[in-house]
Motif scaffolding. Structure first.
Motif, PDB file in Angstrom:
ATOM      1  N   ALA A 112      11.305 -25.830  43.989  1.00 16.74           N
ATOM      2  CA  ALA A 112      11.522 -24.793  42.854  1.00 16.74           C
ATOM      3  C   ALA A 112      11.879 -25.351  41.529  1.00 16.74           C
ATOM      4  O   ALA A 112      12.771 -26.360  41.511  1.00 16.74           O
ATOM      5  N   PRO A 113      11.330 -24.912  40.531  1.00 12.03           N
ATOM      6  CA  PRO A 113      11.569 -25.415  39.219  1.00 12.03           C
ATOM      7  C   PRO A 113      12.945 -25.197  38.658  1.00 12.03           C
ATOM      8  O   PRO A 113      12.952 -24.242  38.127  1.00 12.03           O
ATOM      9  N   HIS A 114      13.910 -26.058  38.796  1.00  8.14           N
ATOM     10  CA  HIS A 114      15.090 -25.783  38.355  1.00  8.14           C
ATOM     11  C   HIS A 114      15.955 -27.197  38.057  1.00  8.14           C
ATOM     12  O   HIS A 114      15.618 -27.915  38.574  1.00  8.14           O
ATOM     13  N   ASP A 115      17.011 -27.110  37.438  1.00  8.66           N
ATOM     14  CA  ASP A 115      17.899 -27.824  37.418  1.00  8.66           C
ATOM     15  C   ASP A 115      17.079 -29.284  36.848  1.00  8.66           C
ATOM     16  O   ASP A 115      17.484 -30.448  37.359  1.00  8.66           O
ATOM     17  N   SER A 116      16.253 -29.349  35.938  1.00  5.53           N
ATOM     18  CA  SER A 116      15.605 -30.369  35.395  1.00  5.53           C
ATOM     19  C   SER A 116      15.638 -30.561  33.798  1.00  5.53           C
ATOM     20  O   SER A 116      15.691 -29.319  33.176  1.00  5.53           O
ATOM     21  N   ALA A 117      15.758 -31.526  33.355  1.00  5.60           N
ATOM     22  CA  ALA A 117      16.140 -31.655  31.906  1.00  5.60           C
ATOM     23  C   ALA A 117      14.692 -31.410  31.407  1.00  5.60           C
ATOM     24  O   ALA A 117      14.432 -30.563  30.395  1.00  5.60           O
ATOM     25  N   LEU A 118      13.558 -31.611  31.940  1.00  5.86           N
ATOM     26  CA  LEU A 118      11.957 -31.235  31.492  1.00  5.86           C
ATOM     27  C   LEU A 118      11.965 -29.901  31.581  1.00  5.86           C
ATOM     28  O   LEU A 118      11.612 -29.204  30.467  1.00  5.86           O
ATOM     29  N   HIS A 119      12.294 -29.119  32.737  1.00  3.84           N
ATOM     30  CA  HIS A 119      12.216 -27.820  32.824  1.00  3.84           C
ATOM     31  C   HIS A 119      12.810 -27.083  31.662  1.00  3.84           C
ATOM     32  O   HIS A 119      12.579 -26.009  31.302  1.00  3.84           O
ATOM     33  N   THR A 120      14.203 -27.602  31.683  1.00  5.09           N
ATOM     34  CA  THR A 120      15.068 -26.809  30.391  1.00  5.09           C
ATOM     35  C   THR A 120      14.388 -26.764  29.302  1.00  5.09           C
ATOM     36  O   THR A 120      14.601 -25.883  28.419  1.00  5.09           O
ATOM     37  N   ARG A 121      13.931 -28.114  28.813  1.00  4.60           N
ATOM     38  CA  ARG A 121      13.545 -27.982  27.585  1.00  4.60           C
ATOM     39  C   ARG A 121      12.300 -27.220  27.291  1.00  4.60           C
ATOM     40  O   ARG A 121      11.658 -26.703  26.340  1.00  4.60           O
ATOM     41  N   LEU A 122      11.299 -27.073  28.157  1.00  2.00           N
ATOM     42  CA  LEU A 122      10.063 -26.301  28.267  1.00  2.00           C
ATOM     43  C   LEU A 122      10.572 -24.839  28.268  1.00  2.00           C
ATOM     44  O   LEU A 122      10.100 -24.258  27.550  1.00  2.00           O
ATOM     45  N   GLY A 181       7.349 -24.549  16.657  1.00  2.00           N
ATOM     46  CA  GLY A 181       8.603 -25.411  16.046  1.00  2.00           C
ATOM     47  C   GLY A 181       9.450 -25.983  17.306  1.00  2.00           C
ATOM     48  O   GLY A 181       9.583 -27.351  17.220  1.00  2.00           O
ATOM     49  N   ARG A 182       9.894 -25.445  18.317  1.00  2.00           N
ATOM     50  CA  ARG A 182      10.645 -25.854  19.142  1.00  2.00           C
ATOM     51  C   ARG A 182       9.845 -26.962  20.222  1.00  2.00           C
ATOM     52  O   ARG A 182      10.478 -27.900  20.247  1.00  2.00           O
ATOM     53  N   LEU A 183       8.592 -26.720  20.264  1.00  2.00           N
ATOM     54  CA  LEU A 183       7.703 -27.651  20.923  1.00  2.00           C
ATOM     55  C   LEU A 183       7.684 -29.135  20.112  1.00  2.00           C
ATOM     56  O   LEU A 183       8.021 -30.275  20.851  1.00  2.00           O
ATOM     57  N   VAL A 184       7.438 -28.978  18.829  1.00  2.00           N
ATOM     58  CA  VAL A 184       7.487 -30.053  18.123  1.00  2.00           C
ATOM     59  C   VAL A 184       8.885 -30.792  17.980  1.00  2.00           C
ATOM     60  O   VAL A 184       9.021 -32.139  18.300  1.00  2.00           O
ATOM     61  N   HIS A 185       9.968 -30.106  17.992  1.00  2.00           N
ATOM     62  CA  HIS A 185      11.210 -30.731  17.900  1.00  2.00           C
ATOM     63  C   HIS A 185      11.560 -31.390  19.236  1.00  2.00           C
ATOM     64  O   HIS A 185      12.382 -32.324  19.233  1.00  2.00           O
ATOM     65  N   SER A 186      11.138 -30.961  20.461  1.00  2.72           N
ATOM     66  CA  SER A 186      11.246 -31.421  21.635  1.00  2.72           C
ATOM     67  C   SER A 186      10.289 -32.539  22.055  1.00  2.72           C
ATOM     68  O   SER A 186      10.182 -32.968  23.195  1.00  2.72           O
ATOM     69  N   ALA A 187       9.620 -32.758  21.074  1.00  5.39           N
ATOM     70  CA  ALA A 187       8.297 -33.856  21.252  1.00  5.39           C
ATOM     71  C   ALA A 187       7.640 -33.399  22.501  1.00  5.39           C
ATOM     72  O   ALA A 187       6.906 -34.381  23.198  1.00  5.39           O
ATOM     73  N   LEU A 188       7.199 -32.298  22.644  1.00  5.89           N
ATOM     74  CA  LEU A 188       6.273 -31.615  23.632  1.00  5.89           C
ATOM     75  C   LEU A 188       5.076 -31.083  23.280  1.00  5.89           C
ATOM     76  O   LEU A 188       4.317 -30.633  23.897  1.00  5.89           O
ATOM     77  N   HIS A 189       4.848 -31.260  21.737  1.00  7.14           N
ATOM     78  CA  HIS A 189       3.769 -30.469  21.163  1.00  7.14           C
ATOM     79  C   HIS A 189       2.292 -31.291  21.484  1.00  7.14           C
ATOM     80  O   HIS A 189       1.180 -30.436  21.344  1.00  7.14           O
ATOM     81  N   SER A 194       3.386 -30.736  28.773  1.00  6.34           N
ATOM     82  CA  SER A 194       3.279 -29.261  28.260  1.00  6.34           C
ATOM     83  C   SER A 194       1.851 -28.758  28.305  1.00  6.34           C
ATOM     84  O   SER A 194       1.548 -28.000  28.022  1.00  6.34           O
ATOM     85  N   THR A 195       1.017 -29.708  28.971  1.00  6.68           N
ATOM     86  CA  THR A 195      -0.284 -29.414  29.026  1.00  6.68           C
ATOM     87  C   THR A 195      -0.707 -27.865  29.468  1.00  6.68           C
ATOM     88  O   THR A 195      -1.352 -27.300  28.835  1.00  6.68           O
ATOM     89  N   VAL A 196      -0.196 -27.425  30.456  1.00  9.17           N
ATOM     90  CA  VAL A 196      -0.516 -26.128  31.109  1.00  9.17           C
ATOM     91  C   VAL A 196       0.017 -25.003  29.679  1.00  9.17           C
ATOM     92  O   VAL A 196      -0.712 -24.191  29.740  1.00  9.17           O
ATOM     93  N   SER A 197       1.136 -25.306  29.497  1.00  9.58           N
ATOM     94  CA  SER A 197       1.885 -24.271  28.632  1.00  9.58           C
ATOM     95  C   SER A 197       0.972 -23.993  27.547  1.00  9.58           C
ATOM     96  O   SER A 197       0.708 -23.005  26.904  1.00  9.58           O
ATOM     97  N   ARG A 198       0.495 -25.426  26.829  1.00 11.87           N
ATOM     98  CA  ARG A 198       0.001 -25.372  25.476  1.00 11.87           C
ATOM     99  C   ARG A 198      -1.488 -24.774  25.648  1.00 11.87           C
ATOM    100  O   ARG A 198      -1.828 -24.004  24.864  1.00 11.87           O
ATOM    101  N   TYR A 199      -2.323 -25.339  26.553  1.00 13.56           N
ATOM    102  CA  TYR A 199      -3.615 -24.888  26.876  1.00 13.56           C
ATOM    103  C   TYR A 199      -3.867 -23.349  27.559  1.00 13.56           C
ATOM    104  O   TYR A 199      -4.670 -22.588  27.079  1.00 13.56           O
ATOM    105  N   PHE A 200      -3.192 -23.109  28.353  1.00 12.04           N
ATOM    106  CA  PHE A 200      -3.341 -22.036  29.240  1.00 12.04           C
ATOM    107  C   PHE A 200      -2.281 -20.890  29.500  1.00 12.04           C
ATOM    108  O   PHE A 200      -2.563 -19.963  30.099  1.00 12.04           O
ATOM    109  N   GLY A 201      -1.167 -21.249  28.698  1.00 12.26           N
ATOM    110  CA  GLY A 201      -0.027 -20.136  28.739  1.00 12.26           C
ATOM    111  C   GLY A 201      -0.601 -18.935  27.650  1.00 12.26           C
ATOM    112  O   GLY A 201      -1.385 -19.006  26.622  1.00 12.26           O
TER     113      GLY A 201
END
Length: 371
Positions: A112-122, A181-189, A194-201
């Motif tokens: 389950a996606p939880h307790d992850s620094a990446l997941h928290t950032r996303l 802006g938050r994606l850019v700030h988190s270096a996820l842009h 963040s491929t799925v989130s950016r392209y298909f979210g």
């Protein structure tokens, strides 16, 4: 070597009783919802192949796709599964190539996606869109679907980040700007994380589901090599189950409005149902399904490449080729481009429309480079 170009309608042999029993005890496996699947004629395909080539020889499934034919053939003979697309290689590797079936998640919440620094950032970056989308769905069920329709049609972070697309309503525009802006700030842009989130979210998945799928892909790529393809395949199967489209295919996002611009009210409950599916729960189920697949008695291979190249290097042990080519020039790439991009985790340019949509990015987010 024999070539089976297709299954003749007038010649559908049946399996002998022993083989029929084997099919019952070793059920067919469908990893994704696949256009053109041969699930309903697998027994006839296997019987035809067996009638043309002894089981001591290898069968090559030349356009294997989701791998259901290769899986059925591998019950009684070694198989080479070939396709030009990476998602097909991943699915067939997970089913055919002796990956460690003893793999089990470490606990009920292990996948389950939880307790992850990446997941928290996303989730932190996408939270403006996640909250907005949930409000839009509830408002649509209550009778006002315009904002939800706009989100599905125009809520692409890719377009906002890469092409500077604007023209949203005030409400959507504000949350798009905040999330970008938050994606850019988190270096996820522009990150594969963040491929799925950016392209298909927004279009194919809810933004919460997209964040969960991105995190699940990250976990799969970090797994031990013996388990990686099995976990990646489970993520692809999960995406196929939760995607919010008609028929669970990826040919195009759901179209929430009629030609006159009015919302399609009959789709609203499907939108809410699909977008409320929990990625972690579905993923855990798929991991158990892959882990429970019966081992194959022969050594199989999976090859990725153009069919013309594959044919030139087939080993002499191959006695028959099953060739069920795609019915269009696109090799189904337009129908499974989402899964392909999930596997490659790249930043592909998106093709532009033609005719009335000349020069505009297509809502389907189709890769420019397709087979």
């Amino acid at each position: 070597m024999t070539l089976v170009a297709s299954l003749p309608l007038a010649h559908r042999p049946t399996l002998a009783s022993a083989e029929a029993t084997l099919f019952q005890n070793d059920p067919d496996f469908r990893p994704i919802h696949y256009l053109g699947s041969k699930l309903r004629v697998l027994e006839q395909v296997v019987a035809l192949v067996d009638s043309l080539a002894p089981r001591s020889t290898v069968a090559c499934d030349l356009f294997t796709g989701s791998g259901t034919v290769a899986w059925a053939l591998s019950r009684t003979r070694p198989v080479i599964a070939a396709d030009i697309q990476e998602y097909s290689r991943v699915l067939c590797s997970a089913t055919l190539c002796g990956a460690d079936r003893r793999y089990r998640p470490g606990g009920s919440h292990a996948v389950a996606p939880h307790d992850s620094a990446l997941h928290t950032r996303l989730l932190r970056a996408l939270s403006p869109l996640i909250d907005y989308e949930e409000r839009c769905i509830e408002r649509a069920i209550a009778g006002d679907a315009d904002q939800l329709c706009e989100l599905i049609e125009e809520g692409s972070l890719f377009g906002y980040l890469q092409n500077g697309e604007r023209g949203h309503s005030k409400g959507l525009g504000e949350v798009m700007a905040e999330a970008a802006g938050r994606l850019v700030h988190s270096a996820l842009h522009d990150s594969p994380a963040s491929t799925v989130s950016r392209y298909f979210g927004g279009s194919y998945f809810s933004f919460r589901q997209a964040a969960d799928l991105d995190y699940a892909l990250e976990l799969a790529h970090q797994a031990e090599r013996d388990h990686r393809d099995v976990l990646l395949a489970a993520v692809l199967s999960t995406a196929s189950d939760v995607v919010n489209t008609v028929g669970q295919h990826f040919a195009q996002p759901i179209q929430p409005r009629r030609g006159d611009g009015t919302p399609k009210k009959h789709l609203l409950r499907k939108i809410r149902r699909d977008r409320s599916l929990n990625v972690g729960t579905v993923l855990e189920s798929w991991i158990h399904q892959y882990a429970s697949l019966p081992a194959r008695p022969y050594r199989n291979e999976v090859r990725r490449g153009d069919y013309r190249d594959i044919l030139t290097v087939l080993p002499k042990e191959v006695g028959i080729v099953y060739a069920d080519p795609p019915y269009t020039r696109d090799h189904y790439s337009r129908f499974y481009h989402v899964l392909e991009t999930m596997c490659l985790r790249d930043n592909p340019p998106i093709s532009k429309g033609s005719g009335k949509t000349q020069g505009r990015r297509g809502r389907g987010m189709y890769r420019e480079e397709r087979h």
